[in-house]
Design an enzyme around this catalytic site. Structure first.
Site, PDB file in Angstrom:
ATOM      1  N   GLY A 130      -4.566  66.181  61.525  1.00 57.27           N
ATOM      2  CA  GLY A 130      -4.093  67.510  61.881  1.00 57.27           C
ATOM      3  C   GLY A 130      -2.805  67.944  61.235  1.00 57.27           C
TER       4      GLY A 130
ATOM      5  N   GLU B 249       3.992  63.071  91.937  1.00 56.13           N
ATOM      6  CA  GLU B 249       4.606  63.899  90.887  1.00 56.13           C
ATOM      7  C   GLU B 249       6.065  64.213  91.202  1.00 56.13           C
ATOM      8  OE1 GLU B 249       3.111  64.246  88.192  1.00 56.13           O
ATOM      9  OE2 GLU B 249       1.187  63.501  88.897  1.00 56.13           O
TER      10      GLU B 249
END
Length: 722
Positions: free
Chosen positions: A213, A433
Site C-alpha cells: 500500500g 476500556e
C-alpha cells in the site's frame, strides 16, 4: 490466410452439434429396435408348450425369440429377447424338439460373420472418428491467429501494454526522495544522449521494496507517464505454469515484444513469485520456477544487451529473492518505499482530496497526526469511506465527522450498533476500556487518548484509540513499558471492579507479550540479558530456514522466559496501582460511557480533572449541537412542494364550468355590482381564482380588497365550507 478468432470456435460448435445429433439418432434407433426380454427359464417354458416359432441368435449370446401366445391363432406373434449361456444351446433346442417329437421345429438362425457390421460397431467407430476430429480442431483453435508461428500459445506472454499513462509524479505524494531517485530514469528515457556522452550507464533494473500500500506500482506508472514510453505490466505469477518450459518461453517473448518498442519499461509486480532463491525448494532444484528465473537473469544481463529496456519490479519480501537477481547489472538500484511521515500523510490527503468536495472544517494536518502508520492506500480508503458516509446522509460536502468515522472504520471496522449486548457484557466492556484510557492518560510516555467507545467494531467489543504526538522512529524502553501497562489496564480494571477476569483481554495480552519478547530477544532491554540478540520472530522462508537451529542454550531460554514474565508482571502491577488510586475517575468514566457510549479526548481530560458527569453531559450536548448546525450548512436544500393546501383555493367542477360559460358569454370579470357581490358569496369568481394562481399568498385569498362590494368574511366562510 489469416484465421479470424471466431472461426475455430464456430467450427467447434458445429462439430459438437453433429456429435449430439449422431448420439441422439443412435439412441432413437436402439429404442425403436428394443424388445422386451425374458429369462432363460421362461424361454424353455414357451418351448415346452410348443409356442416358439423361431430363434435368431445375434452377434452376442442374446437371441430374438418369436412365439405364438395362443397356439390356436398362428397369425398372432410376439417377440422378446433371451440371453443364452452359450451358443451350444442351439443344439440343445434341436435335441429337445426331437426327443419330444415336435410336429414343427422352431426355425433357428445363427449370425453370418460376413453379413456386415452392426449398429453398435458403426457407432463405436464413428464416435472414435468424431473425438479425433474434435481434438484436431481444439489444437488448431489454440493456435490463435495462426500463421506459421510455432506450436501452441502457452509460451506467449500477454502483458498489459499502456502507451499513454496519465499518472504523473504530482499524483504521488509523501515520498520525495523516492521521486528524486526515479527522475533519473525519466531523464534517461527522454534524453539518453546526455548520459551516454559522459560515460554514464543508466540502471538496467530498479527494485521497489516496501510494505503493502505504499505506492510501488503507482511509482512505476508515474515513471512511464513522465517519460511517455510504452509500459509493459505483468505479474510474477503470470510466468508460472504447470507445463515445463512455459515460464522461460514467456520471459523470452516478453523481452522480444519490449525490444520492438524500445525505449520502454517492463514492470513485474510481486516478483518474489518467480524470483525466490534457487536451490531452496524441498523437492529438488530443477523445477519450472527456477528455469523461469534463469531465463529472466539471462535476459536482464546476458550476452544480449537490452539498453533501451528498463526493468522495474515491486516486492515486499526482498529477503527471499535470489542474490543473482539483486546484483549490480540486473537490479542496480533498490529503492525502499517506506510508510509516509506526518508531512507525507498530509500531502497524500491533499492529493486524494482533489476530486472530492471537502468542507472547510476538515484539517488535513490534524488528520495526518491521527493517522500515524497509515499507508497511501489506507488514506485513499478512509477518504472514500468518508465520501460514502456523506452520500449516505445526502450531504454535498465531506465534513470532519465523516473523515473521523472513516479513520475508525479503517482501523477497527464499521460500528455494530444493532448488536444485542447484555448488561453484563456492557459493564465489563465499559470498565475494560475505561482502564485502558485512564492508564494511558496517566502514563508519561503513552500517546494521547483520542477516543473511547463501548460500541462494537469488527471483532472488538469496544476500543480505545490513541493519537501519537509525533512520528518518532526510535522507541525508548520507558515508552514500551508504559504501552504494556496501558494494554494491561483493561485486565487490571476487571480484576479491581468485577473481582474476576474475562476473555476480552486476549488480544491485549498477546500484544503485550510480543513487545516484551522483542525487548528481551531483539532490543537488548533486559536486566539479566542486556545488549544481546537472541533472534526474532520474523517470517520464516522454509526453503532456507528449514534446518536452522536456535543460537542459545536451554538455560538461556529459561532466563528469557523469566525476563518476559518479569516485564509483564511489573507493568501489570503499575496499571493496577494506577487504577486503584483513581477509582472514582474509573467509576465516573464508566457512568459516562453508559450514557454516551463514545467519549473523546476532551471529555477524558475533564474526567481526569474531576469535573462532574452532569457538567460533562451538558458540554457534550452543546458540542453535538454545534456539530449538527455545521452539518446543516452542507445539507441539500429542502424543496417546498408547489401545491400548498393552506394557501390554495379549490373549487368544484360545476363552479368551474359556470365560470367558463360566463367567459364565453362576455361577462366582465370585475363588475362592481350588487349581483356580483352576491355571486361572490355563493362561489368564488374567476378573478379570485386567477389571483390565487398568480400569487398564492394570504393576501390573495384572505384580503380581496379589489372587490368593492365583496365582504372578506363571507369569502372566508365559503372557503371553510368548501
Amino acid at each position: 490466410m489469416e484465421n479470424k478468432p471466431g472461426n475455430g470456435r464456430r467450427t467447434l460448435i458445429i462439430i459438437i452439434a453433429l456429435v449430439v445429433v449422431v448420439v441422439a439418432v443412435a439412441i432413437l434407433v436402439s429404442n425403436l429396435n428394443r424388445t422386451k426380454s425374458k429369462s432363460y427359464d421362461e424361454f424353455w417354458a414357451d418351448l415346452k408348450y410348443r409356442k416358439v416359432v423361431s430363434v435368431t441368435f445375434n452377434d452376442s449370446y442374446a437371441a430374438t425369440i418369436v412365439i405364438t401366445p395362443d397356439t390356436s391363432k398362428a397369425d398372432v406373434k410376439e417377440k422378446y429377447t433371451v440371453v443364452f449361456p452359450s451358443r451350444a444351446n442351439a443344439d440343445d433346442i434341436i435335441a429337445y424338439c426331437r426327443e419330444n417329437e415336435f410336429d414343427k421345429f422352431p426355425q433357428i438362425t445363427l449370425p453370418n460373420p460376413s453379413s456386415g457390421m452392426s449398429w453398435s460397431t458403426i457407432i463405436s467407430i464413428l464416435s472414435f472418428v468424431i473425438i479425433a476430429v474434435l481434438g484436431v480442431v481444439f489444437i488448431l483453435s489454440m493456435r490463435g491467429k495462426g500463421g506459421s508461428g510455432g506450436a501452441l500459445n502457452f509460451g506467449k506472454t500477454k502483458p498489459r501494454v499502456a502507451n499513454n499513462v496519465k499518472v504523473r509524479f504530482t499524483d504521488v505524494a509523501g515520498a520525495e526522495e523516492e521521486k528524486t531517485e526515479l527522475k533519473e530514469i525519466v531523464d534517461f528515457l527522454k534524453n539518453p544522449k546526455k548520459f551516454i556522452d559522459i560515460g554514464a550507464r543508466i540502471p538496467r533494473g530498479v527494485l521497489l521494496v516496501g510494505p503493502p500500500g505504499t505506492g510501488k506500482t503507482l511509482f512505476a506508472k508515474a515513471v512511464s507517464g513522465e517519460a511517455n514510453v510504452p509500459f509493459f505490466s505483468i505479474s510474477g505469477s503470470d510466468f508460472v505454469e504447470m507445463f515445463v518450459g512455459v515460464g522461460a518461453s514467456r520471459v523470452r517473448d516478453l523481452f522480444a515484444q519490449a525490444k520492438k518498442n524500445m525505449p520502454c519499461i517492463i514492470f513485474i509486480d510481486e516478483i518474489d513469485a518467480v524470483g525466490r532463491q534457487r536451490g531452496a525448494g524441498l523437492g529438488g532444484g530443477n523445477d519450472e520456477r527456477e528455469q523461469t528465473l534463469n531465463q529472466l537473469l539471462v535476459q536482464m544481463d546476458g550476452f544480449d544487451t537490452n539498453d533501451g529496456i528498463i526493468v522495474m519490479a515491486a516486492t515486499n519480501r526482498a529477503d527471499i529473492l535470489d542474490p543473482a537477481l539483486l546484483r549490480p547489472g540486473r537490479f542496480d538500484r533498490q529503492i525502499y518505499v517506506n510508510l509516509p511521515d506526518v508531512k507525507g500523510r498530509e500531502a497524500i490527503f491533499k492529493v486524494h482530496a482533489r476530486n472530492k468536495p471537502i468542507s472547510p472544517d476538515v484539517d488535513f494536518r490534524t488528520l495526518a497526526r491521527m493517522t500515524s502508520g497509515f499507508s497511501g492506500a489506507d488514506i485513499a480508503n478512509l477518504l472514500n469511506e468518508a465520501a460514502i458516509l456523506a452520500a449516505r446522509e445526502d450531504r454535498k460536502l465531506i465534513i470532519m465527522k465523516d473523515v473521523l468515522e472513516g479513520i475508525n472504520k479503517v482501523i477497527a471496522g464499521p460500528q455494530k450498533k444493532s448488536r444485542i449486548i447484555t448488561e453484563t457484557d456492557k459493564r465489563i466492556t465499559a470498565y475494560h476500556e475505561a482502564g485502558h484510557a485512564i492508564v494511558g492518560r496517566l502514563m508519561k510516555h503513552c500517546d494521547a487518548v483520542q477516543e473511547v467507545s463501548i460500541i462494537p467494531r469488527g471483532m472488538a467489543a469496544g476500543y480505545t484509540l490513541s493519537r501519537p504526538k509525533n512520528d518518532n522512529s526510535h522507541v525508548t524502553k520507558n515508552k514500551l513499558n508504559d504501552e504494556i501497562a496501558m494494554m494491561l489496564g483493561g485486565r487490571a480494571s476487571e480484576a479491581i471492579v468485577i473481582q474476576d477476569v474475562s476473555t476480552g483481554a486476549s488480544n491485549d495480552i498477546k500484544r503485550a507479550t510480543e513487545i516484551a519478547r522483542k525487548m528481551v530477544c531483539e532490543w537488548g532491554m533486559s536486566e539479566k540479558l542486556p545488549n544481546t540478540f537472541y533472534g526474532g520472530d520474523q517470517e520464516v522462508f522454509i526453503g532456507r530456514d528449514y534446518q536452522t537451529q536456535t543460537s542459545y542454550s536451554e538455560g538461556t531460554a529459561a532466563v528469557i522466559d523469566d525476563e518476559i514474565k518479569g516485564i509483564i508482571e511489573y507493568n501489570y502491577k503499575r496499571a493496577y496501582e494506577c487504577l486503584m488510586a483513581n477509582r472514582s475517575v474509573l467509576d465516573n468514566m464508566v457512568k459516562l460511557l453508559f450514557e454516551r457510549e463514545t467519549i473523546y479526548s476532551d471529555e477524558v481530560d475533564m474526567l481526569m480533572d474531576g469535573v462532574p458527569v452532569e457538567e460533562i453531559n451538558k458540554y457534550i450536548d452543546e458540542k453535538n449541537a454545534k456539530i449538527e448546525e455545521e452539518a446543516k450548512k452542507y445539507a441539500p436544500p429542502v424543496v417546498k412542494p408547489v401545491f400548498d393546501p393552506a394557501k390554495t383555493i379549490i373549487i368544484s367542477e360545476s363552479d368551474l364550468n359556470d365560470a367558463l360559460k360566463n367567459d364565453e358569454n362576455g361577462t366582465p370579470d370585475t363588475a362592481n355590482t350588487d349581483t356580483e357581490s352576491q355571486n361572490s358569496e355563493e362561489k368564488p369568481t374567476d378573478k379570485i381564482e386567477e389571483q390565487a394562481e398568480e400569487k398564492p399568498s394570504d393576501e390573495a385569498v384572505e384580503k380581496p380588497e379589489d372587490k368593492a362590494d365583496t365582504p372578506s368574511e363571507n369569502t372566508d366562510e365559503k372557503k371553510d365550507e368548501e
